[in-house]
Write a protein that holds these residues in place. Sequence first.
Motif, mmCIF file in Angstrom:
data_model
loop_
_atom_site.group_PDB
_atom_site.id
_atom_site.type_symbol
_atom_site.label_atom_id
_atom_site.label_comp_id
_atom_site.label_asym_id
_atom_site.label_seq_id
_atom_site.Cartn_x
_atom_site.Cartn_y
_atom_site.Cartn_z
ATOM 1 N N TYR A 256 11.582 -1.739 -7.615
ATOM 2 C CA TYR A 256 11.246 -2.858 -6.736
ATOM 3 C C TYR A 256 12.442 -3.190 -5.846
ATOM 4 O O TYR A 256 13.541 -2.675 -6.042
ATOM 5 C CB TYR A 256 10.819 -4.077 -7.554
ATOM 6 N N GLU A 270 12.774 1.882 -4.704
ATOM 7 C CA GLU A 270 11.346 1.660 -4.476
ATOM 8 C C GLU A 270 10.716 2.759 -3.594
ATOM 9 O O GLU A 270 9.647 3.288 -3.939
ATOM 10 C CB GLU A 270 11.110 0.286 -3.836
ATOM 11 N N GLU A 275 4.886 4.746 -5.581
ATOM 12 C CA GLU A 275 3.780 3.903 -5.997
ATOM 13 C C GLU A 275 2.561 4.748 -6.398
ATOM 14 O O GLU A 275 2.678 5.923 -6.718
ATOM 15 C CB GLU A 275 3.432 2.903 -4.881
ATOM 16 N N LYS A 276 1.363 4.150 -6.370
ATOM 17 C CA LYS A 276 0.168 4.840 -6.855
ATOM 18 C C LYS A 276 -0.258 5.990 -5.944
ATOM 19 O O LYS A 276 -0.773 7.002 -6.407
ATOM 20 C CB LYS A 276 -0.980 3.845 -7.014
ATOM 21 N N ASP A 277 -0.081 5.820 -4.627
ATOM 22 C CA ASP A 277 -0.526 6.872 -3.703
ATOM 23 C C ASP A 277 0.503 7.983 -3.531
ATOM 24 O O ASP A 277 0.261 8.947 -2.814
ATOM 25 C CB ASP A 277 -0.875 6.273 -2.335
ATOM 26 N N ARG A 278 1.668 7.836 -4.171
ATOM 27 C CA ARG A 278 2.719 8.865 -4.166
ATOM 28 C C ARG A 278 3.084 9.311 -2.739
ATOM 29 O O ARG A 278 3.121 10.500 -2.427
ATOM 30 C CB ARG A 278 2.300 10.063 -5.016
ATOM 31 N N LYS A 279 3.378 8.351 -1.897
ATOM 32 C CA LYS A 279 3.889 8.647 -0.557
ATOM 33 C C LYS A 279 5.412 8.578 -0.625
ATOM 34 O O LYS A 279 5.980 7.531 -0.915
ATOM 35 C CB LYS A 279 3.345 7.651 0.462
ATOM 36 N N TYR A 280 6.048 9.708 -0.329
ATOM 37 C CA TYR A 280 7.494 9.815 -0.487
ATOM 38 C C TYR A 280 8.192 9.998 0.859
ATOM 39 O O TYR A 280 7.586 10.488 1.821
ATOM 40 C CB TYR A 280 7.832 11.010 -1.389
ATOM 41 N N ASN A 315 12.930 2.908 -14.479
ATOM 42 C CA ASN A 315 11.929 3.929 -14.195
ATOM 43 C C ASN A 315 12.392 4.801 -13.041
ATOM 44 O O ASN A 315 13.085 4.336 -12.132
ATOM 45 C CB ASN A 315 10.593 3.265 -13.827
ATOM 46 N N ARG A 317 11.340 8.839 -10.855
ATOM 47 C CA ARG A 317 10.591 10.084 -10.767
ATOM 48 C C ARG A 317 11.438 11.233 -11.303
ATOM 49 O O ARG A 317 12.653 11.108 -11.524
ATOM 50 C CB ARG A 317 10.169 10.353 -9.322
ATOM 51 N N ASN A 471 -0.771 15.498 -5.858
ATOM 52 C CA ASN A 471 -2.160 15.605 -6.283
ATOM 53 C C ASN A 471 -2.388 17.036 -6.752
ATOM 54 O O ASN A 471 -1.481 17.870 -6.648
ATOM 55 C CB ASN A 471 -3.107 15.243 -5.132
#
Length: 481
Positions: A256, A270, A275-280, A315, A317, A471
């Motif tokens: 965050y 952050e 996040e959930k949509d995994r946009k990096y 947390n 990746r 994905n």
Amino acid sequence: MMKNENGKQSPSLLEKESTGGDIASSGFDFQAYLILCKLPHWLSFEGFSSVIWESVGDIEAKFFDPQIGEVIEAIEAKDHRITPTEFWEEINRFKKMDEGSPGTYRWFTLSCTGLSETLHPLKNGLRRLRDPYPFYSHTSGVFENSYEEYKEKVIGLGKSEEMAEFLFHKVSIEDKWGSLSEKAKGMFNNEFNQHLPGYDLRGSEQEKVFDVLHSIVRSQKNKPVFRQQLKQAMHSVIGEDAIPTDQKIYIHTEIYKLPKEPRKINFLWEPFFGEKDRKYPESAVWTEELYNNVVETKKWIEKNRSSKRIHLSGNRRLSSAMAIGSVFSSVSGFSIEAEQREGGIWATDAHPNNQTPECEFVVDFEEGVDNQLIVTIGITRDSIANEVAVYLKGQRHSISSKLHLHTESPIITAEQANLVVKKLKKEIKAAATKVDAEKVHLFYAGPSHLVLFLGHRWNGMPSVQCYEWVNTGQYVPTCTF
């Protein structure tokens, strides 16, 4: 750069506001005692590096922030009750310092023995707004309504909306030091016990710590006093059994914007969590920001801390874990203990023994036609090889050599993780040598602590390009090191 009333660049070490202390010696005892009472609080922050007094500000404390480097808290120390006129003069001085040297100061503090009664509503309004600040979203009606009411108070005092914003975001007001000159030792002891509870000091030892720190501070006017000096001086006057055995550096990876554990060294990652949509972010951003954050942190630790043991929480990746492991590497003398989601600590120096369970891997190697090596590692996930094949289809690395490593056995202990890393590294190094690989493209599916351990022992290997899963059959390149 800002200019002062004489047309000179400000802030400066030679301007009137900075050199006033060289002319008037009143208040020096108050400043020295204030530093002493603040030292335990500062030392409780992993990133605290040094303090100086009678420089640009009365007192300046320096802290390390991985995102921007070293930043300063500037303190104006007033051994008297502050009137509204003097209060706004000091706030205006802070604002000019901030504008004249952007990025240098993260916080300004006005420390005094008391405030005029007419300033109490403003001080209390700031406290009422700030204390619950982390609880409410910045876009919530509660916060927005409260902030508007606070802003109206400042504007009602004849100040601008810009001044209200600066005061809220960058200024602290302390009017609790009324009895400092008479009760400095007692206040220091209270602060020490509160902020440094790991020390087990007897009464006589606390007095010795106070005296030795006071001596250092008084002798170092207008010269920086470093964290290591302070710690060494403290430890020189107390018994070894009173010194905390926990000398780790606490690092937290935060997903965050605001750190939940501000006393630790915080990587505010952050954007790199996706996040959930995994946009990096783009791969270059991973390397320039995330990886270099870790590199600069390592440099700061080596310069400012005596320990090389990292306690890692938060947390992150897989690419982030690999980057942390590779920078705080075994060959550099670091060890890492990582908190696990399910509880417990796994340490990189938990070495395997003859009781450590084996872990067998299926190894599949396919030689390609260039000097790149694709490596897939699947821990209880054998689908990764097929997913990577789908991702590579039609890309230039589809012709590269491929090494697939897979096991159905879970990794259950830190000792076993170290054993597995040794096997993985051996297989990867053999394949890289065979094809003369100049770069490894790493695709990993498994627990993050294992890839942290792998990065920790990546020395002697080719450079690596990490990838994150987005994905089914979709990956994005992340950091390179």
